[in-house]
Design a protein around this motif. Sequence first.
Motif, mmCIF file in Angstrom:
data_model
loop_
_atom_site.group_PDB
_atom_site.id
_atom_site.type_symbol
_atom_site.label_atom_id
_atom_site.label_comp_id
_atom_site.label_asym_id
_atom_site.label_seq_id
_atom_site.Cartn_x
_atom_site.Cartn_y
_atom_site.Cartn_z
ATOM 1 N N GLU A 159 0.833 -1.210 0.000
ATOM 2 C CA GLU A 159 0.000 0.000 0.000
ATOM 3 C C GLU A 159 0.864 1.256 0.000
ATOM 4 O OE1 GLU A 159 -2.488 2.568 -0.532
ATOM 5 O OE2 GLU A 159 -3.392 0.576 -0.360
ATOM 6 N N ALA A 160 0.547 2.181 -0.922
ATOM 7 C CA ALA A 160 1.290 3.434 -1.038
ATOM 8 C C ALA A 160 0.681 4.546 -0.201
ATOM 9 C CB ALA A 160 1.337 3.874 -2.503
ATOM 10 N N GLU A 161 -0.593 4.403 0.180
ATOM 11 C CA GLU A 161 -1.242 5.446 0.978
ATOM 12 C C GLU A 161 -1.693 4.855 2.316
ATOM 13 O OE1 GLU A 161 -3.152 8.724 -1.666
ATOM 14 O OE2 GLU A 161 -3.945 6.804 -2.386
ATOM 15 N N LEU A 162 -2.962 5.087 2.682
ATOM 16 C CA LEU A 162 -3.462 4.593 3.958
ATOM 17 C C LEU A 162 -4.051 3.195 3.808
ATOM 18 C CD1 LEU A 162 -5.302 7.761 5.342
ATOM 19 C CD2 LEU A 162 -3.013 6.939 5.926
ATOM 20 N N VAL A 163 -3.696 2.311 4.718
ATOM 21 C CA VAL A 163 -4.302 0.990 4.746
ATOM 22 C C VAL A 163 -5.784 1.168 5.089
ATOM 23 C CG1 VAL A 163 -4.355 -1.241 5.928
ATOM 24 C CG2 VAL A 163 -2.152 -0.130 5.414
ATOM 25 N N GLY A 164 -6.637 0.587 4.284
ATOM 26 C CA GLY A 164 -8.070 0.791 4.416
ATOM 27 C C GLY A 164 -8.656 1.409 3.168
ATOM 28 N N GLY A 165 -7.816 2.125 2.396
ATOM 29 C CA GLY A 165 -8.197 2.563 1.071
ATOM 30 C C GLY A 165 -9.239 3.663 1.002
ATOM 31 N N GLU A 166 -9.680 3.905 -0.218
ATOM 32 C CA GLU A 166 -10.585 5.005 -0.536
ATOM 33 C C GLU A 166 -11.863 4.950 0.292
ATOM 34 O OE1 GLU A 166 -10.417 8.347 -3.250
ATOM 35 O OE2 GLU A 166 -9.025 6.682 -2.933
ATOM 36 N N CYS A 167 -12.461 3.778 0.413
ATOM 37 C CA CYS A 167 -13.755 3.645 1.088
ATOM 38 C C CYS A 167 -13.674 4.089 2.542
ATOM 39 C CB CYS A 167 -14.227 2.199 1.003
ATOM 40 S SG CYS A 167 -15.861 1.930 1.717
ATOM 41 N N SER A 168 -12.597 3.792 3.204
ATOM 42 C CA SER A 168 -12.480 4.083 4.627
ATOM 43 C C SER A 168 -12.263 5.560 4.921
ATOM 44 C CB SER A 168 -11.321 3.282 5.229
ATOM 45 O OG SER A 168 -11.543 1.897 5.105
ATOM 46 N N TYR A 169 -11.582 6.253 4.014
ATOM 47 C CA TYR A 169 -11.139 7.616 4.327
ATOM 48 C C TYR A 169 -11.707 8.702 3.420
ATOM 49 C CZ TYR A 169 -7.758 4.654 6.695
ATOM 50 O OH TYR A 169 -7.175 3.679 7.462
ATOM 51 N N TRP A 170 -12.100 8.358 2.183
ATOM 52 C CA TRP A 170 -12.501 9.391 1.223
ATOM 53 C C TRP A 170 -13.734 9.005 0.415
ATOM 54 C CZ3 TRP A 170 -7.183 7.682 0.958
ATOM 55 C CH2 TRP A 170 -6.298 8.511 1.668
ATOM 56 N N ALA A 171 -14.487 8.033 0.862
ATOM 57 C CA ALA A 171 -15.646 7.619 0.066
ATOM 58 C C ALA A 171 -16.761 7.110 0.980
ATOM 59 C CB ALA A 171 -15.244 6.580 -0.976
ATOM 60 N N CYS A 172 -16.985 5.806 0.986
ATOM 61 C CA CYS A 172 -18.168 5.208 1.618
ATOM 62 C C CYS A 172 -18.413 5.696 3.046
ATOM 63 C CB CYS A 172 -18.039 3.689 1.650
ATOM 64 S SG CYS A 172 -17.442 2.944 0.131
#
Length: 466
Positions: A35-48
């Motif tokens: 992972e290059a960014e945050l573990v948990g991905g888009e859904c956890s931090y910037w989406a769902c």
Amino acid sequence: MTKIETDVVVIGAGPVGENVADRAVRGGLEAVIVEAELVGGECSYWACMPSKALLRPGAALRAAQAVEGVTGGVLDPAAVLKRRDGFAANWNDSGQVQWLDSAGISLVRGRGRVAGERRVIVEGEDGETEIVARHAVVIATGSEARIPDIPGLRAAKPWTSREVTSAQTIPRRLAVLGGGVVAVEAATMFADLGSQVTLLSRSPLLRSLEPFAGEAVRDALRARGVTVREDASAAEVTRHDDGSVRILLDGGEEILADEVAVAMGRAPRVRGIGVDDLLGDHGLDVDDTLRVAGTEWLYAVGDAAGRVLLTHQGKYEARAAGDAIAARAKGEPVDDAPWGRHVATADHAAVPQVVFTDPEVASAGLTAAEAEKRGMRIRVVDYDLSHVAGAGLIADDYAGRARAVVDEDRGVLVGLTLVGPGVGEQIHAATIAIAGEVPLARLWHAVPSYPTLSEFWLRLLEEYGL
């Protein structure tokens, strides 16, 4: 260069990548996730999660105010943003990293790229790491917002879904470009929080769903003061020195805003990671076990595969892929027939979705137009949800609609669309009926509880003639 050998390498530690790795480990394999960014991905931090945290307070307030005897009530934007921060874990992934450790999944931070068969190179802050997979490499890199080539738009530094869901202040005026799910949810949440919102779409809202769904959302947004244009195409965007944004429409009309949000689709984030020669029109071409066409060792799941760009569907694909990888690694049979354990058949016929607007929109399976395009002989059954006794208990002036799409040759439901308050919690029953291909004659024996909104199932079946 550090070197690692493992059974499975997963590039991308969002919820989809996490599920692949978890299923592989549960199947007895070793897995490394990159992972290059945050573990948990888009859904956890910037989406769902953050978007629904922003939408829920407005929905809860409206639900309360829709019942006689409840008066007053206002939203506190600062408190709403603070609550959202909690659901986004304050953009700290330590909890997700702990989960990886508890699941027995190793993490390598950095940008991963496929450098050869079963070989991944990760560029991290401390140098490069080479990871060799004994069995499979999985691409789970998600997607990113599309920024159309509108003159001046990129220079104006528009918000994408990331900025929408992580905003720390509420703009006085917000212009939203787009007419899909992200666009209408953004318009809803910022109207709730006090922004003067202008929604600019080139076509009818939510056009991938039944037409009445977008019409209901459009009318509700307008009733709440949102300016909705379904014929608006931006010709130029300019960010002024004072920070304001001017949007010039085709035809010469100007729209002024303090921020402009772009919600005009998403693109799989798969270019430049060593798989460009395998890309199809919508991502990496895969079979129903999510294995990339022409390979024996490369898989793609979620948005990277471009089949269905929804988190829950990507996680479903991930479970199928992880189990298939483990089975192949151990020489076990792969159940790749339709609806088998190792395939994502539901991607084609039983996809559920909820749009968290006011009113909510929920769908499962096919629209009438999609079913007809597939050559089905269908019957469409519509029902006014306000006629259900339980609807009046939810809201004094409940308004909603249901549409069932029936395959007449098989006598089964192939699609359901619901519009109305709280319908998102109703849609899973339809997903089960569609995925299970439950005959309507048998579905008639599934008695809904009274007085709940779910009684619409009985009314739909009666309208059908049962």
